[in-house]
Design a protein around this motif. Structure first.
Motif, PDB file in Angstrom:
ATOM      1  N   VAL A 133       0.872  -1.181   0.000  1.00 17.06           N
ATOM      2  CA  VAL A 133       0.000   0.000   0.000  1.00 17.06           C
ATOM      3  C   VAL A 133       0.904   1.225   0.000  1.00 17.06           C
ATOM      4  O   VAL A 133       1.464   1.603   1.030  1.00 17.06           O
ATOM      5  N   PRO A 152      -0.732   0.282   6.690  1.00 17.46           N
ATOM      6  CA  PRO A 152      -2.107   0.081   6.229  1.00 17.46           C
ATOM      7  C   PRO A 152      -2.861  -0.841   7.177  1.00 17.46           C
ATOM      8  O   PRO A 152      -2.272  -1.727   7.811  1.00 17.46           O
ATOM      9  N   GLU A 187      -7.350  -1.008   4.031  1.00 23.33           N
ATOM     10  CA  GLU A 187      -6.337  -0.469   3.118  1.00 23.33           C
ATOM     11  C   GLU A 187      -5.579  -1.598   2.412  1.00 23.33           C
ATOM     12  O   GLU A 187      -5.250  -1.504   1.230  1.00 23.33           O
ATOM     13  N   ASP A 188      -5.294  -2.664   3.155  1.00 21.43           N
ATOM     14  CA  ASP A 188      -4.588  -3.806   2.576  1.00 21.43           C
ATOM     15  C   ASP A 188      -5.390  -4.437   1.446  1.00 21.43           C
ATOM     16  O   ASP A 188      -4.838  -4.840   0.419  1.00 21.43           O
ATOM     17  N   ARG A 198      -7.790  -2.887  -0.360  1.00 19.10           N
ATOM     18  CA  ARG A 198      -8.070  -1.942  -1.447  1.00 19.10           C
ATOM     19  C   ARG A 198      -6.810  -1.366  -2.085  1.00 19.10           C
ATOM     20  O   ARG A 198      -6.866  -0.820  -3.188  1.00 19.10           O
ATOM     21  N   LEU A 238      -4.975   1.205  -0.998  1.00 16.82           N
ATOM     22  CA  LEU A 238      -4.874   2.651  -0.841  1.00 16.82           C
ATOM     23  C   LEU A 238      -4.773   2.993   0.637  1.00 16.82           C
ATOM     24  O   LEU A 238      -5.395   2.338   1.481  1.00 16.82           O
ATOM     25  N   PRO A 239      -4.019   4.044   0.987  1.00 15.07           N
ATOM     26  CA  PRO A 239      -3.874   4.406   2.398  1.00 15.07           C
ATOM     27  C   PRO A 239      -5.061   5.202   2.925  1.00 15.07           C
ATOM     28  O   PRO A 239      -5.670   5.994   2.207  1.00 15.07           O
ATOM     29  N   VAL A 267      -8.241   4.678   3.767  1.00 13.23           N
ATOM     30  CA  VAL A 267      -9.568   4.622   3.140  1.00 13.23           C
ATOM     31  C   VAL A 267     -10.587   3.939   4.052  1.00 13.23           C
ATOM     32  O   VAL A 267     -11.735   3.743   3.656  1.00 13.23           O
ATOM     33  N   GLY A 301      -9.377   6.930   8.189  1.00 14.93           N
ATOM     34  CA  GLY A 301      -9.198   7.888   7.111  1.00 14.93           C
ATOM     35  C   GLY A 301     -10.316   8.905   7.050  1.00 14.93           C
ATOM     36  O   GLY A 301     -10.091  10.085   6.764  1.00 14.93           O
ATOM     37  N   ASN A 343       2.328   5.832   4.630  1.00 19.08           N
ATOM     38  CA  ASN A 343       2.595   5.159   5.893  1.00 19.08           C
ATOM     39  C   ASN A 343       4.086   4.883   6.040  1.00 19.08           C
ATOM     40  O   ASN A 343       4.805   4.740   5.046  1.00 19.08           O
TER      41      ASN A 343
END
Length: 224
Positions: free
Chosen positions: A47, A64, A68-69, A71, A73-74, A76, A80, A101
């Motif tokens: 991520v 993450p 996040e893992d 998807r 993306l950080p 999310v 977030g 991260n």
């Protein structure tokens, strides 16, 4: 060249995977294949950071989480959403920031019948192994202010003696993470990780503290 982490040995180091003279997109592509520490084995994917490549503010979290893992993306997940709201209240446009991260893979343990994945804090070795990616992100973006979100991010940016309860909300000089001797005018402001708001008994008070620290970040930005 021996690549740290692939053989399970003592050498945790992402540097062999970091390409020279890469732009941010190329760096992100290279990070997808990083085996610099054993965390890549269980995580779904790397991520990497996301956001404005010309951001004046870079926000650095720990690692993450489960969402996040999955998807890629950080920030999310729920933390977030807390962070986005706090940035807006502090007068910082989330669209003009970059978020990443200190550690790019999800570290977890599995519990329960459904094997729910529970966050586990990264070790100092894992943080050090991943630091070359963070160093390159900061070098390429060249922000004015870096925000350390929580203790792990603070230790990765400011050293192992960092304590978020002692140093939060105070602009501190940020030394280059790549070991360069030349000083920079980048400052680092530490605050709590937004997930702390979600865990708190008194969410309103903890959230207000997060916003207060982020207002210090807004005040530290140089006038355009």
């Amino acid at each position: 060249m021996e690549r740290g982490g692939e053989d399970g040995g003592a050498g945790y180091d992402a540097r062999p995977f970091v390409p020279a003279e890469a732009d941010l997109g190329e760096l992100r592509e290279a990070a997808a294949g990083c085996h610099g520490c054993p965390l890549y084995r269980e995580a779904t994917q790397t991520v990497f950071g996301a956001g404005n490549p010309s951001a004046r503010v870079v926000l650095v979290g720990e690692q993450p989480g489960d969402v996040e893992d999955r998807r890629g993306l950080p920030f999310v997940g729920p933390a977030g959403r807390v962070l986005t709201r706090a940035l807006e209240e502090a007068g910082i446009d989330p669209d003009d920031s970059y978020i990443t991260n200190a550690v790019k893979h999800f570290k977890f343990v599995q519990q329960g019948r459904g094997k729910r994945r529970i966050h586990k804090a990264p070790s100092l070795r894992e943080m050090a192994a991943c630091r070359p990616w963070l160093a390159e992100e900061l070098r390429l973006i060249a922000p004015e202010v870096v925000v350390a979100l929580g203790a792990t991010a603070g230790k990765s940016l400011l050293g192992p003696d960092f304590r978020v309860t002692r140093e939060r909300g105070t602009p501190l000089p940020l030394a280059p993470l790549d070991g360069a001797r030349e000083p920079t005018d980048v400052v680092c402001v530490a605050t709590i990780h937004p997930s702390a708001v979600l865990r708190a008994d008194d969410r309103d008070a903890v959230y207000a503290g997060l916003v207060s620290d982020l207002r210090v970040v807004a005040g530290a930005l140089r006038a355009p």
